[in-house]
Design a protein around this motif. Structure first.
Motif, short mmCIF file in Angstrom:
data_model
loop_
_atom_site.label_atom_id
_atom_site.label_comp_id
_atom_site.label_asym_id
_atom_site.label_seq_id
_atom_site.Cartn_x
_atom_site.Cartn_y
_atom_site.Cartn_z
N VAL A 8 0.87 -1.17 0.00
CA VAL A 8 0.00 0.00 0.00
C VAL A 8 0.91 1.22 0.00
O VAL A 8 1.79 1.35 0.86
CB VAL A 8 -0.95 0.01 1.22
CG1 VAL A 8 -1.74 1.31 1.27
CG2 VAL A 8 -1.90 -1.19 1.16
N CYS A 39 -2.94 0.27 -3.83
CA CYS A 39 -2.24 -0.99 -3.59
C CYS A 39 -1.57 -1.38 -4.90
O CYS A 39 -2.25 -1.64 -5.90
CB CYS A 39 -3.22 -2.07 -3.13
SG CYS A 39 -2.41 -3.62 -2.70
N VAL A 153 0.09 -4.68 2.53
CA VAL A 153 -1.36 -4.66 2.49
C VAL A 153 -1.87 -5.67 3.53
O VAL A 153 -1.24 -6.70 3.77
CB VAL A 153 -1.89 -4.99 1.07
CG1 VAL A 153 -1.61 -6.44 0.68
CG2 VAL A 153 -3.38 -4.68 0.95
N GLU A 157 -7.77 -5.39 3.71
CA GLU A 157 -7.67 -4.44 2.61
C GLU A 157 -7.70 -5.16 1.27
O GLU A 157 -8.40 -4.74 0.34
CB GLU A 157 -6.37 -3.64 2.72
CG GLU A 157 -6.37 -2.64 3.83
CD GLU A 157 -5.00 -2.03 4.07
OE1 GLU A 157 -4.98 -0.86 4.46
OE2 GLU A 157 -3.97 -2.71 3.88
N GLY A 170 -12.71 -0.19 -0.20
CA GLY A 170 -11.30 -0.42 -0.45
C GLY A 170 -10.46 0.62 0.27
O GLY A 170 -10.94 1.37 1.10
N CYS A 171 -9.20 0.66 -0.04
CA CYS A 171 -8.30 1.59 0.63
C CYS A 171 -8.71 3.01 0.35
O CYS A 171 -8.94 3.38 -0.79
CB CYS A 171 -6.87 1.35 0.18
SG CYS A 171 -6.26 -0.22 0.78
N CYS A 186 -13.17 -5.73 6.72
CA CYS A 186 -12.79 -4.34 6.57
C CYS A 186 -12.47 -3.74 7.92
O CYS A 186 -12.39 -4.43 8.92
CB CYS A 186 -13.91 -3.53 5.92
SG CYS A 186 -13.66 -3.35 4.16
N GLU A 188 -9.80 -2.12 8.68
CA GLU A 188 -8.39 -1.96 8.96
C GLU A 188 -8.06 -0.48 8.93
O GLU A 188 -8.71 0.29 8.28
CB GLU A 188 -7.56 -2.69 7.89
CG GLU A 188 -8.02 -4.10 7.57
CD GLU A 188 -7.69 -5.10 8.66
OE1 GLU A 188 -6.90 -4.77 9.53
OE2 GLU A 188 -8.21 -6.20 8.60
N CYS A 191 -8.27 1.65 5.63
CA CYS A 191 -8.92 0.90 4.57
C CYS A 191 -10.37 0.62 4.92
O CYS A 191 -10.66 0.17 6.00
CB CYS A 191 -8.21 -0.42 4.32
SG CYS A 191 -9.03 -1.43 3.08
N GLY A 192 -11.24 0.84 3.99
CA GLY A 192 -12.62 0.44 4.15
C GLY A 192 -13.42 1.39 4.98
O GLY A 192 -14.45 1.87 4.53
#
Length: 195
Positions: A8, A39, A153, A157, A170-171, A186, A188, A191-192
């Protein structure tokens, strides 16, 4: 760490294209507060852009030009189309002025069912002129910036990137679903954005 597949990457950048007078004009900018995040190797960026980033280290500066053919292709005059205004009526049988105006980007369905984005160029009493070309079609893209972070990543993610239909963005994306309500994997950091 270096930029390579499944890393990432966060970067600042300025994107310039040549103006009508031949001088470069700033078109886009990402700062350290709102960086570009992708990513590497997952198709989130133009392939030629990713090729330029491959192997660069965190903290590295970059300055390169992608020719139009390696970016969004040449401008295709056939992408400019006049459509009947009635195609843009809302459910009440009225022209949808809130969604369709000069400069707006509207989704259009192709004959094979794919959704493409078109920019509205002109509206008359009878028709709407749209342009199916990318706004940067035919333009060489000059990128300048700095790679500010490179990291591995996470599994969550990667799942969000490869399966965006499960409800997360997504990121760098966001999601209004709560964990456990179709937003598995998700949440993280970075991300998400599941709540």
């Amino acid at each position: 760490m270096v930029v390579e597949k499944l890393k990432v990457v966060s970067a600042t950048y300025e994107l310039y294209i040549a103006g009508e007078d031949g001088k470069e004009e700033l078109m886009e900018k990402a700062t350290e507060e709102t960086p570009l995040v992708w990513c590497q190797g997952e198709g989130m960026m133009l392939p030629a852009f990713e090729a330029q980033m491959e192997g660069k280290e965190e903290g590295a500066l970059f300055d390169f030009v992608l020719k139009a053919a390696d970016a969004y292709g040449e401008y295709i005059p056939e992408g400019l189309m006049d459509l009947p205004k009635k195609m843009f009526f809302n459910g009440d049988g009225e022209f949808d002025e809130e969604r369709v105006y000069v400069g707006a980007v509207v989704p259009m369905n192709t004959v094979d069912g794919q959704v493409v984005k078109a920019q509205v160029c002109e509206i008359t009493d009878e028709q709407v002129t749209i342009d199916l070309n990318h706004p940067y079609a035919g333009e060489d893209l000059h990128f300048q910036g700095k790679i500010i972070a490179v990291r591995d990543v996470t599994e969550g993610e990667l799942k969000a990137i490869r399966n965006p239909r499960h409800g997360c963005g997504g990121c760098g994306g966001g999601c209004s679903k709560k964990k456990g309500e179709g937003c598995e994997g998700c949440g993280e950091s970075g991300c998400g954005g599941c709540e």
